[in-house]
Design a protein around this motif. Structure first.
Motif, PDB file in Angstrom:
ATOM      1  N   GLY A  78       0.784  -1.370  -0.001  1.00  0.00           N
ATOM      2  CA  GLY A  78       0.129  -0.136  -0.059  1.00  0.00           C
ATOM      3  C   GLY A  78       0.941   1.251   0.079  1.00  0.00           C
ATOM      4  O   GLY A  78       1.845   1.490  -0.697  1.00  0.00           O
ATOM      5  N   ASN A  79       0.469   2.174   0.981  1.00  0.00           N
ATOM      6  CA  ASN A  79       1.014   3.331   1.029  1.00  0.00           C
ATOM      7  C   ASN A  79       2.696   3.434   1.054  1.00  0.00           C
ATOM      8  O   ASN A  79       3.423   4.211   0.506  1.00  0.00           O
ATOM      9  N   GLY A  80       3.147   2.497   1.821  1.00  0.00           N
ATOM     10  CA  GLY A  80       4.755   2.417   1.973  1.00  0.00           C
ATOM     11  C   GLY A  80       5.227   3.557   2.773  1.00  0.00           C
ATOM     12  O   GLY A  80       6.329   3.783   2.564  1.00  0.00           O
ATOM     13  N   SER A  81       4.548   4.098   3.678  1.00  0.00           N
ATOM     14  CA  SER A  81       5.151   4.951   4.684  1.00  0.00           C
ATOM     15  C   SER A  81       6.260   4.456   5.434  1.00  0.00           C
ATOM     16  O   SER A  81       7.476   5.069   5.778  1.00  0.00           O
ATOM     17  N   ASN A  82       6.168   3.275   5.621  1.00  0.00           N
ATOM     18  CA  ASN A  82       7.259   2.436   6.577  1.00  0.00           C
ATOM     19  C   ASN A  82       8.396   2.245   5.427  1.00  0.00           C
ATOM     20  O   ASN A  82       9.761   2.413   6.005  1.00  0.00           O
ATOM     21  N   LEU A  83       8.131   1.795   4.355  1.00  0.00           N
ATOM     22  CA  LEU A  83       9.182   1.836   3.362  1.00  0.00           C
ATOM     23  C   LEU A  83       9.880   3.269   3.119  1.00  0.00           C
ATOM     24  O   LEU A  83      11.171   3.248   3.299  1.00  0.00           O
ATOM     25  N   ALA A 137       6.659  -4.886   5.174  1.00  0.00           N
ATOM     26  CA  ALA A 137       6.347  -3.621   5.649  1.00  0.00           C
ATOM     27  C   ALA A 137       4.822  -3.146   5.079  1.00  0.00           C
ATOM     28  O   ALA A 137       4.763  -2.299   3.942  1.00  0.00           O
ATOM     29  N   LEU A 184       6.330  -6.215  10.158  1.00  0.00           N
ATOM     30  CA  LEU A 184       5.930  -4.939  11.045  1.00  0.00           C
ATOM     31  C   LEU A 184       4.395  -5.140  11.479  1.00  0.00           C
ATOM     32  O   LEU A 184       3.853  -5.381  10.343  1.00  0.00           O
ATOM     33  N   HIS A 185       4.124  -5.178  12.456  1.00  0.00           N
ATOM     34  CA  HIS A 185       2.549  -5.574  12.902  1.00  0.00           C
ATOM     35  C   HIS A 185       2.100  -4.348  14.011  1.00  0.00           C
ATOM     36  O   HIS A 185       2.824  -4.090  14.758  1.00  0.00           O
ATOM     37  N   PRO A 186       1.134  -3.779  13.569  1.00  0.00           N
ATOM     38  CA  PRO A 186       0.608  -2.738  14.382  1.00  0.00           C
ATOM     39  C   PRO A 186      -0.099  -3.071  15.771  1.00  0.00           C
ATOM     40  O   PRO A 186      -1.135  -2.594  15.968  1.00  0.00           O
ATOM     41  N   ILE A 234      -5.291  -1.944  14.358  1.00  0.00           N
ATOM     42  CA  ILE A 234      -5.300  -0.662  15.170  1.00  0.00           C
ATOM     43  C   ILE A 234      -6.933  -0.534  15.296  1.00  0.00           C
ATOM     44  O   ILE A 234      -7.168   0.045  16.495  1.00  0.00           O
ATOM     45  N   GLU A 252       5.688   3.265  14.382  1.00  0.00           N
ATOM     46  CA  GLU A 252       6.090   2.244  13.612  1.00  0.00           C
ATOM     47  C   GLU A 252       7.379   2.796  12.547  1.00  0.00           C
ATOM     48  O   GLU A 252       8.360   1.857  12.373  1.00  0.00           O
TER      49      GLU A 252
HETATM   50  C1  GRF Z   1       1.418  -0.459   8.864  1.00  0.00           C
HETATM   51  O1  GRF Z   1       0.571   0.110   9.759  1.00  0.00           O
HETATM   52  C2  GRF Z   1       1.637  -1.736   9.118  1.00  0.00           C
HETATM   53  O2  GRF Z   1       1.771  -2.254  10.258  1.00  0.00           O
HETATM   54  C3  GRF Z   1       0.378  -2.429   8.649  1.00  0.00           C
HETATM   55  O3  GRF Z   1      -0.243  -1.809   7.478  1.00  0.00           O
HETATM   56  C4  GRF Z   1       0.563  -0.668   7.434  1.00  0.00           C
HETATM   57  C5  GRF Z   1       1.409  -0.350   6.468  1.00  0.00           C
HETATM   58  O4  GRF Z   1       1.520   1.340   6.196  1.00  0.00           O
HETATM   59  N1  GRF Z   1       0.658  -4.077   8.598  1.00  0.00           N
HETATM   60  P1  GRF Z   1       2.429   1.654   5.138  1.00  0.00           P
HETATM   61  O5  GRF Z   1       2.007   1.021   3.698  1.00  0.00           O
HETATM   62  O6  GRF Z   1       4.013   1.322   5.544  1.00  0.00           O
HETATM   63  O7  GRF Z   1       2.330   3.217   5.073  1.00  0.00           O
END
Ligand code: GRF
Length: 201
Positions: A12-17, A93, A114-116, A128, A184
């Motif tokens: 998805g959005n990839g903010s953690n990337l 991620a 990664l798990h929220p 969440i 995260e």
């Molecule tokens: C994060 O909250 C992750 O823990 C969950 O999906 C979300 C991904 O966010 N599994 P993003 O794509 O990294 O913005």
């Protein structure tokens, strides 16, 4: 000496990337992101990767399920693509696909997720929101996030790092989501650094 190689899997959005890309760029993470894989074509994270000049790979499951080849064939083909990039660590991620042992056995102890939510809490999707609702019912008074080794059981596996995330009385779900994502972004960088230190020992 060449830097450790990361493959990052997103949906998805990839903010953690983005947090990983920024940490590598700023010298906070001594690694190189060599490939970003998405199982969704419209994942914004693919644009983040392209902007950072990181190679991308789109891996949809549907052609496999449509043709009756199934998840194991998908996992085997994806493992081959990832393996060709010689990763030291594979970081899930926001990756919304549950791996079979066919993928995991190709990279023993090298796939992390990664798990929220905190260990043992709210495994699976919508973690969440479920934590927010549990807080409203007064079942919990805080939540958190974790990075763990991936095993076939969803959101289980040895915990590498976790972080508490407070919930406040006047929070909306959007407030909690924003606080969680912020936590995260720090945690994922810290966890990858921990794994890289472990494998270099
Ligand atoms: C994060 O909250 C992750 O823990 C969950 O999906 C979300 C991904 O966010 N599994 P993003 O794509 O990294 O913005």
């Amino acid at each position: 000496m060449s830097r450790p190689r990361l493959v990052v899997l997103i949906s998805g959005n990839g903010s953690n990337l983005q947090a990983l890309i920024d940490a590598v760029r700023d010298g906070h993470l001594p690694a190189e992101i060599v490939l970003v894989v998405s199982n969704r074509k419209d994942a914004y994270g693919l644009i983040r990767a392209q902007t950072a000049s990181i190679p991308t790979h789109y891996a949809p499951l549907k052609p496999y399920t449509d043709s009756g080849r199934g998840r194991e064939a998908y996992d085997a083909d994806l493992a081959a693509v990832v393996h060709a990039h010689q990763p030291d660590v594979i970081v899930c991620a926001g990756w919304m696909h549950v791996f079979t042992p066919v993928f995991l056995d190709a990279f023993p102890h090298r796939v992390i997720n990664l798990h929220p939510a905190l260990p043992g809490m709210f495994s699976g999707t919508e973690a969440i929101r479920r934590a927010f609702e549990a807080y409203q019912r007064e079942d919990i008074n805080m939540t958190g996030c974790m990075v763990h080794e991936v095993i076939p059981e969803v959101d289980a596996g040895a915990v590498i790092a976790s972080m508490d995330v407070p919930i406040y009385e006047d929070d909306t779900l959007a407030d909690l989501e924003a606080r969680m994502h912020n936590a995260e972004h720090g945690l994922i960088v810290r966890a990858v650094r921990i794994v890289l230190e472990q494998i270099s020992e």
